[in-house]
Design a protein around this motif. Structure first.
Motif, PDB file in Angstrom:
ATOM      1  N   GLY A 217       0.799  -1.223   0.000  1.00 53.83           N
ATOM      2  CA  GLY A 217       0.000   0.000   0.000  1.00 53.83           C
ATOM      3  C   GLY A 217       0.827   1.266   0.000  1.00 53.83           C
ATOM      4  N   GLY A 218       1.917   1.255  -0.752  1.00 61.94           N
ATOM      5  CA  GLY A 218       2.726   2.451  -0.907  1.00 61.94           C
ATOM      6  C   GLY A 218       2.263   3.278  -2.094  1.00 61.94           C
ATOM      7  N   ILE A 219       3.137   4.138  -2.590  1.00 60.97           N
ATOM      8  CA  ILE A 219       2.775   5.068  -3.660  1.00 60.97           C
ATOM      9  C   ILE A 219       2.378   4.316  -4.929  1.00 60.97           C
ATOM     10  CG2 ILE A 219       3.676   6.874  -5.180  1.00 60.97           C
ATOM     11  CD1 ILE A 219       5.390   7.813  -2.781  1.00 60.97           C
ATOM     12  N   GLY A 220       3.169   3.339  -5.339  1.00 64.49           N
ATOM     13  CA  GLY A 220       2.866   2.608  -6.565  1.00 64.49           C
ATOM     14  C   GLY A 220       1.603   1.783  -6.453  1.00 64.49           C
ATOM     15  N   GLY A 221       1.436   1.060  -5.355  1.00 61.74           N
ATOM     16  CA  GLY A 221       0.268   0.201  -5.193  1.00 61.74           C
ATOM     17  C   GLY A 221      -1.030   0.975  -5.128  1.00 61.74           C
ATOM     18  N   LEU A 222      -1.043   2.068  -4.366  1.00 55.39           N
ATOM     19  CA  LEU A 222      -2.260   2.870  -4.252  1.00 55.39           C
ATOM     20  C   LEU A 222      -2.579   3.596  -5.554  1.00 55.39           C
ATOM     21  CD1 LEU A 222      -1.722   4.287  -0.661  1.00 55.39           C
ATOM     22  CD2 LEU A 222      -3.534   2.703  -1.353  1.00 55.39           C
ATOM     23  N   SER A 223      -1.557   4.058  -6.263  1.00 53.56           N
ATOM     24  CA  SER A 223      -1.793   4.694  -7.562  1.00 53.56           C
ATOM     25  C   SER A 223      -2.388   3.694  -8.545  1.00 53.56           C
ATOM     26  CB  SER A 223      -0.481   5.252  -8.128  1.00 53.56           C
ATOM     27  OG  SER A 223       0.052   6.263  -7.300  1.00 53.56           O
ATOM     28  N   LEU A 224      -1.857   2.479  -8.556  1.00 55.78           N
ATOM     29  CA  LEU A 224      -2.376   1.446  -9.449  1.00 55.78           C
ATOM     30  C   LEU A 224      -3.821   1.106  -9.101  1.00 55.78           C
ATOM     31  CD1 LEU A 224      -1.976  -0.636 -11.701  1.00 55.78           C
ATOM     32  CD2 LEU A 224      -1.084  -2.212  -9.968  1.00 55.78           C
ATOM     33  N   ALA A 225      -4.148   1.055  -7.818  1.00 54.45           N
ATOM     34  CA  ALA A 225      -5.514   0.742  -7.416  1.00 54.45           C
ATOM     35  C   ALA A 225      -6.496   1.736  -8.029  1.00 54.45           C
ATOM     36  CB  ALA A 225      -5.626   0.746  -5.890  1.00 54.45           C
ATOM     37  N   SER A 226      -6.185   3.019  -7.968  1.00 52.95           N
ATOM     38  CA  SER A 226      -7.073   4.028  -8.561  1.00 52.95           C
ATOM     39  C   SER A 226      -7.140   3.869 -10.071  1.00 52.95           C
ATOM     40  CB  SER A 226      -6.594   5.438  -8.192  1.00 52.95           C
ATOM     41  OG  SER A 226      -6.897   5.740  -6.845  1.00 52.95           O
ATOM     42  N   GLY A 227      -5.999   3.618 -10.704  1.00 49.59           N
ATOM     43  CA  GLY A 227      -5.996   3.449 -12.153  1.00 49.59           C
ATOM     44  C   GLY A 227      -6.838   2.277 -12.612  1.00 49.59           C
ATOM     45  N   LEU A 228      -6.766   1.166 -11.891  1.00 51.56           N
ATOM     46  CA  LEU A 228      -7.558  -0.009 -12.255  1.00 51.56           C
ATOM     47  C   LEU A 228      -9.047   0.201 -11.975  1.00 51.56           C
ATOM     48  CD1 LEU A 228      -5.223  -2.853 -10.920  1.00 51.56           C
ATOM     49  CD2 LEU A 228      -5.526  -2.125 -13.300  1.00 51.56           C
ATOM     50  N   ARG A 229      -9.358   0.828 -10.857  1.00 42.23           N
ATOM     51  CA  ARG A 229     -10.758   1.080 -10.541  1.00 42.23           C
ATOM     52  C   ARG A 229     -11.381   2.059 -11.557  1.00 42.23           C
ATOM     53  NH1 ARG A 229     -13.685  -1.640  -9.531  1.00 42.23           N
ATOM     54  NH2 ARG A 229     -15.127  -0.267  -8.399  1.00 42.23           N
ATOM     55  N   ASN A 230     -10.581   2.981 -12.077  1.00 41.02           N
ATOM     56  CA  ASN A 230     -11.089   3.876 -13.126  1.00 41.02           C
ATOM     57  C   ASN A 230     -11.600   3.098 -14.326  1.00 41.02           C
ATOM     58  OD1 ASN A 230     -10.356   6.124 -11.622  1.00 41.02           O
ATOM     59  ND2 ASN A 230      -8.459   6.492 -12.757  1.00 41.02           N
ATOM     60  N   ARG A 231     -11.048   1.908 -14.529  1.00 46.13           N
ATOM     61  CA  ARG A 231     -11.400   1.085 -15.685  1.00 46.13           C
ATOM     62  C   ARG A 231     -12.336  -0.070 -15.316  1.00 46.13           C
ATOM     63  NH1 ARG A 231      -6.873   3.746 -16.260  1.00 46.13           N
ATOM     64  NH2 ARG A 231      -6.221   4.414 -18.338  1.00 46.13           N
TER      65      ARG A 231
ATOM     66  N   ALA B 168       0.878  13.781   3.399  1.00 49.05           N
ATOM     67  CA  ALA B 168      -0.189  14.353   2.570  1.00 49.05           C
ATOM     68  C   ALA B 168      -0.398  13.538   1.305  1.00 49.05           C
ATOM     69  CB  ALA B 168       0.145  15.803   2.218  1.00 49.05           C
ATOM     70  N   LEU B 169       0.684  13.088   0.686  1.00 44.20           N
ATOM     71  CA  LEU B 169       0.563  12.269  -0.524  1.00 44.20           C
ATOM     72  C   LEU B 169      -0.141  10.956  -0.212  1.00 44.20           C
ATOM     73  CD1 LEU B 169       1.135  11.618  -3.468  1.00 44.20           C
ATOM     74  CD2 LEU B 169       3.443  10.891  -2.799  1.00 44.20           C
TER      75      LEU B 169
ATOM     76  N   ALA C  90       9.710   7.559  -6.691  1.00 46.40           N
ATOM     77  CA  ALA C  90       8.245   7.508  -6.630  1.00 46.40           C
ATOM     78  C   ALA C  90       7.637   7.765  -8.001  1.00 46.40           C
ATOM     79  CB  ALA C  90       7.730   8.524  -5.621  1.00 46.40           C
ATOM     80  N   GLY C  91       8.263   8.650  -8.770  1.00 43.44           N
ATOM     81  CA  GLY C  91       7.750   8.953 -10.100  1.00 43.44           C
ATOM     82  C   GLY C  91       7.706   7.739 -11.001  1.00 43.44           C
ATOM     83  N   MET C  92       8.742   6.906 -10.937  1.00 44.96           N
ATOM     84  CA  MET C  92       8.745   5.690 -11.749  1.00 44.96           C
ATOM     85  C   MET C  92       7.649   4.727 -11.310  1.00 44.96           C
ATOM     86  SD  MET C  92      10.999   6.048 -14.150  1.00 44.96           S
ATOM     87  CE  MET C  92      10.453   7.782 -14.159  1.00 44.96           C
ATOM     88  N   ALA C  93       7.368   4.671 -10.011  1.00 46.01           N
ATOM     89  CA  ALA C  93       6.297   3.800  -9.518  1.00 46.01           C
ATOM     90  C   ALA C  93       4.934   4.274 -10.005  1.00 46.01           C
ATOM     91  CB  ALA C  93       6.326   3.746  -7.994  1.00 46.01           C
ATOM     92  N   VAL C  94       4.709   5.585  -9.975  1.00 52.08           N
ATOM     93  CA  VAL C  94       3.427   6.126 -10.449  1.00 52.08           C
ATOM     94  C   VAL C  94       3.288   5.907 -11.948  1.00 52.08           C
ATOM     95  CG1 VAL C  94       1.983   8.190 -10.630  1.00 52.08           C
ATOM     96  CG2 VAL C  94       3.349   7.814  -8.569  1.00 52.08           C
ATOM     97  N   GLU C  95       4.366   6.095 -12.695  1.00 49.48           N
ATOM     98  CA  GLU C  95       4.312   5.813 -14.130  1.00 49.48           C
ATOM     99  C   GLU C  95       4.013   4.342 -14.398  1.00 49.48           C
ATOM    100  OE1 GLU C  95       7.230   9.202 -16.104  1.00 49.48           O
ATOM    101  OE2 GLU C  95       7.804   7.093 -16.194  1.00 49.48           O
TER     102      GLU C  95
END
Length: 374
Positions: A12-26, A108-109, A301-306
Motif C-alpha cells: 500500500g505504498g505510492i505505486g500500489g495505491l496509484s495502481l488501485a485508482s488506475g484499475l478502478r477507473n477502468r 499528505a501524498l 516515486a515517479g517511476m512507480a506512479v508511471e
C-alpha cells in the motif's frame, strides 16, 4: 471486454495505491493488502516532477494532488556557499494549466492516494501479505498470512525494496545493494524565497531545500557512509549538522537549528534493478520491488506512479495477460533502467568528487527524458 477482471495488489505504498485508482477507473476489481497493521508513513517530503504531475492527471488524481502540496516551476543549482550556478526551468508536461513540479509531504501524498483508492472501491486489508502463490493458465491462487485465500486474474507486487512477492517469484538471489551513501532529512518552516527546488553542490555532498506547502519545506543532505554503519538515534541531529559543515548561506543558518534527533529522518541508500522481465506468468512487480533507485534525481516515486499508469491502461485491453505484460516491459524497462543507472552515477560521482558540471549534465538529461511521453 478486458481479460483481467480481478487484481490483487500487494503493498500500500505510492505505486500500489496509484495502481488501485488506475484499475478502478477502468472497472477492474481490486483487492489491496498491506503488511503494516495501520497506515504509517516514513519520511518527510517528496519531490514530484513534471512526469509525475502528468501521471497523476492520467490517473484522475491531479487536483487533489496539487491541492495537498506546493507547486513550483524550476530547480536552482547553487554552490556550497549559496551562489547561483544555474536555473533549470521545468516542463509543464501535464499541460499548460498545470505546474511543472510539486513538493508534497509524504503524509499528505499518502492521504490523497489512500483516500482516493478507497473511495473508488478498492478493498483494502491491513496487517497481512501473501504467504504463497500458485498459478495456472487462468489465474493465481493466493494464500494470505492470516490463512485466508483468494483467486485473481493477476497479482501485482508493489511491496517495496524488500518485496515478498519478488522473493516468491525469483528466490533470494535478487537482493538490494547498499550504494555507500545515506541521506539525512529534516523539516523546517518555509521562508518566502524557497519557492522552488534549491540544490547545493558541495565537494562530497549534495544538499537541498524543497518547498512542501505554504508554511513547510524540508532539507536533505547526502553523505558517504562506508560500511553502512548503524547510526545512534540520539546522535542524528549532531551527525546531520556535521554533514552540513561545508555549506554556507541559508543551509549554514538552518544547520544550527537542527537540535532534536527525533526530527531527523536517516536512511541508507539501497538499490535494486530486476532483470527483464519483471513478471512470471500472471504475477508482476512494479515500483521499488522491481527498480528501487537513489533519491539523487527525485524519480523513485515517479517511476512507480508511471508504472501504475501504464499497467492500468494496458490491463483494460482485451488481450492475453502475457501479451499485456510484455508490452508493459517494452514501455517501462529502458526508462526505469536509465533513472536507476543515472541516479547511481550521480551518487558515485559525489563520493569521488565529480565536478558540478558533470552532475548538472545528468540532471538536465533526466529532465529531458522524463518530460517525454510514457
Amino acid at each position: 471486454m478486458a481479460r483481467v477482471n480481478k487484481v490483487l495488489i500487494v503493498g500500500g505504498g505510492i505505486g500500489g495505491l496509484s495502481l488501485a485508482s488506475g484499475l478502478r477507473n477502468r472497472g477492474i476489481e481490486v483487492d489491496l493488502v498491506e503488511v503494516k497493521d495501520e497506515w504509517t508513513v516514513y519520511g518527510v517530503g517528496i519531490i514530484q516532477q513534471c512526469n509525475v504531475i502528468r501521471a497523476m492527471a492520467q490517473l484522475g488524481l491531479v487536483d487533489r494532488f496539487l491541492d495537498a502540496g506546493f507547486a513550483y516551476e524550476g530547480m536552482g543549482l547553487y554552490t556550497s556557499a549559496g551562489e547561483l550556478l544555474q536555473m533549470l526551468p521545468g516542463a509543464r508536461a501535464a499541460g499548460p494549466e498545470y505546474p511543472a513540479n510539486l513538493g508534497i509531504s509524504r503524509l499528505a501524498l499518502h492521504k490523497v492516494l489512500s483516500s482516493t483508492a478507497e473511495e473508488k472501491g478498492t478493498r483494502i486489508r491491513l496487517g497481512l501479505t501473501v504467504e504463497h502463490l500458485e498459478q495456472d493458465a487462468n489465474g493465481v491462487d493466493v494464500l494470505f498470512t492470516d490463512g485466508t485465500r483468494g483467486r485473481y486474474d493477476l497479482v501485482v507486487g508493489a511491496d517495496g525494496l524488500y518485496s515478498k512477492v519478488r522473493t516468491l517469484l525469483f528466490g533470494n538471489e535478487l537482493k538490494p545493494r547498499y550504494t555507500g551513501q545515506s541521506v539525512f532529512r529534516h523539516n523546517f518552516p518555509r521562508p518566502p524565497e524557497i519557492d522552488h527546488l534549491v540544490v547545493f553542490y558541495g565537494k562530497n555532498h549534495n544538499a537541498g531545500l524543497c518547498p512542501l506547502s505554504k508554511d513547510l519545506m524540508y532539507m536533505f543532505v547526502t553523505s558517504a557512509e562506508p560500511g553502512n554503519p548503524r547510526m545512534p538515534e540520539d546522535r542524528l541531529a549532531e551527525l546531520m549538522r556535521e554533514r552540513l559543515a561545508e555549506f554556507g548561506g541559508i543551509l549554514g543558518r538552518l544547520r544550527e537549528r537542527i537540535t532534536d534527533p527525533k526530527q531527523v529522518v536517516y536512511k541508507p541508500m539501497e538499490v535494486i534493478f530486476v532483470p527483464a522481465p519483471w513478471y512470471r506468468g500472471r504475477v508482476v512487480l512494479i515500483g521499488d520491488a522491481a527498480h528501487a533507485t537513489t533519491p539523487h534525481l527525485s524519480q523513485g516515486a515517479g517511476m512507480a506512479v508511471e508504472d501504475a499508469v501504464v499497467l492500468s491502461e494496458l490491463l483494460a485491453e482485451d488481450a492475453p495477460v502475457e501479451v499485456l505484460l510484455s508490452r508493459f516491459m517494452r514501455r517501462r524497462y529502458e526508462r526505469c533502467k536509465f533513472i536507476v543507472e543515472s541516479s547511481i552515477q550521480v551518487g558515485d560521482g559525489e563520493m569521488r568528487g565529480a565536478s558540478q558540471a558533470d552532475r548538472s549534465a545528468i540532471v538536465k538529461k533526466m529532465m529531458e527524458v522524463t518530460a517525454q511521453p510514457l
